[in-house]
Design an enzyme around this catalytic site. Structure first.
Site, short mmCIF file in Angstrom:
data_model
loop_
_atom_site.label_atom_id
_atom_site.label_comp_id
_atom_site.label_asym_id
_atom_site.label_seq_id
_atom_site.Cartn_x
_atom_site.Cartn_y
_atom_site.Cartn_z
N GLY A 1 -30.22 17.63 -17.38
CA GLY A 1 -31.05 17.26 -18.52
C GLY A 1 -32.53 17.27 -18.18
CB SER A 2 -34.41 16.00 -15.25
OG SER A 2 -34.11 14.64 -15.42
CB SER A 3 -33.33 21.23 -14.92
OG SER A 3 -33.77 22.54 -14.64
CE LYS B 1 -31.18 15.93 -8.90
NZ LYS B 1 -30.39 14.83 -8.29
CG ASP C 1 -34.19 13.53 -11.11
OD1 ASP C 1 -34.74 12.74 -10.31
OD2 ASP C 1 -32.95 13.61 -11.24
N PRO D 1 -23.16 20.72 -15.52
CG PRO D 1 -21.70 20.08 -13.84
CD PRO D 1 -22.59 21.20 -14.24
CD GLN E 1 -21.65 10.40 -17.86
OE1 GLN E 1 -20.44 10.67 -17.90
NE2 GLN E 1 -22.13 9.23 -18.25
CB ALA E 2 -23.01 16.53 -12.39
N GLY E 3 -25.28 14.21 -11.37
CA GLY E 3 -26.29 14.01 -10.34
C GLY E 3 -27.00 15.30 -9.97
#
Length: 284
Positions: free
Chosen positions: A103-105, A12, A137, A95, A97-99
């Site tokens: 991981g949440s997805s 996202k 998220d 990636p 630590q990208a914002g």
């Protein structure tokens, strides 16, 4: 059904991100538009009926031993009493630590896939209750569409983006360095008092609305964020950070040569996904 292969977990972008306050328990109150992106991880699931064991195989970038996929699977087992197990293979492309919510997805796609594979029949709302315990998220990735998000990420209103944004191309740049979300939200320099915005505020100027309140702190902690923004500015593109960074993005208004980016950066052309690829896998 014994297996589900090639299950996508899309990333996202936060088109803007305002911090409007902080609760007594320390959680920050946010307003944002979350936009689904066609940059995704790919997951594969095999059902086990002989026991409840959960295992994971990394096909791409190695993940932490107790990653969000396994945590999501365990949470689903606990919530339903399911005695099935699963083997999960993850091809990690978004990636860390990208914002970008990778991981949440992954956790959301795991909940959607195992709900289907195990025949549990949970609704979207029931999965979101499980998801919010895994990460702020995760409920967004379960909602199935782009969305206006408020609160601590738990107030989600599906949103149809203006055509100019929905059909646009975006360049997303992930610098080599990553950012720790906790370090940003714990900073004394973080702006925490943005005024409350409305969807009509955004609709009046969708291409330029708002800002990312986390960006100044992120730039101080990670100079590569500013470097990526300035590199895109040299191409005539107006960039901002997504989420807690370190990735930045810009809408493409014209063709741009992106081949001179630093070799360690990930640079990718992306488009919006109007619907989550798995939106039809669960009942509302």
């Amino acid at each position: 059904m014994r297996a589900l292969h090639d299950v996508p977990a899309p990333a996202k972008l936060n088109l803007f991100l305002h911090v409007t306050g902080r609760r007594p328990d320390g959680y920050h109150l946010l307003q944002s538009i979350f936009m689904l992106l066609d940059w995704h991880d790919t997951l594969h699931f095999e059902r086990r009926t002989s026991g409840s064991a959960l295992t994971r195989e990394d096909l791409g970038v190695p993940l932490p031993a107790d990653d969000l996929c396994l945590r999501a699977a365990r949470a689903l087992q606990r919530a339903t009493g399911c005695t099935h197990g699963a083997h999960i293979a993850v091809d990690k492309q978004v990636p860390a630590q990208a914002g970008m919510g990778g991981g949440s997805s992954d956790a959301a796609s795991t909940l959607l896939a195992l709900n289907r594979l195990w025949g549990l029949g949970l609704t979207r709302a029931q999965l979101q209750v499980i998801g919010v315990e895994l990460g702020a998220d995760v409920p967004f990735f379960l909602c199935g569409t782009n969305a206006w998000v408020e609160g601590i990420g738990d107030i989600i209103r599906p949103l149809e983006l203006p055509q100019a944004l929905e059909s646009a191309h975006y360049v997303v740049v992930k610098p080599e360095a990553g950012l720790d979300t906790k370090a940003i939200f714990s900073s004394p320099f973080l702006k925490r008092d943005s005024r409350h915005a409305t969807i009509s505020d955004f609709a009046a100027a969708p291409k330029s609305f708002g800002r990312n309140d986390l960006q100044p702190v992120a730039q101080a902690l990670c100079p590569e964020v500013e470097q990526a923004i300035q590199w895109l500015a040299s191409k005539g593109l107006e960039a901002r950070m997504t989420g807690s960074g370190s990735a930045v993005f810009a809408q493409m208004a014209h063709a741009v040569d992106l081949l001179d980016a630093p070799a360690a950066w990930q640079v990718r052309m992306c488009k919006n996904l109007r619907l989550h690829p798995l939106s039809g896998w669960v009942q509302d």
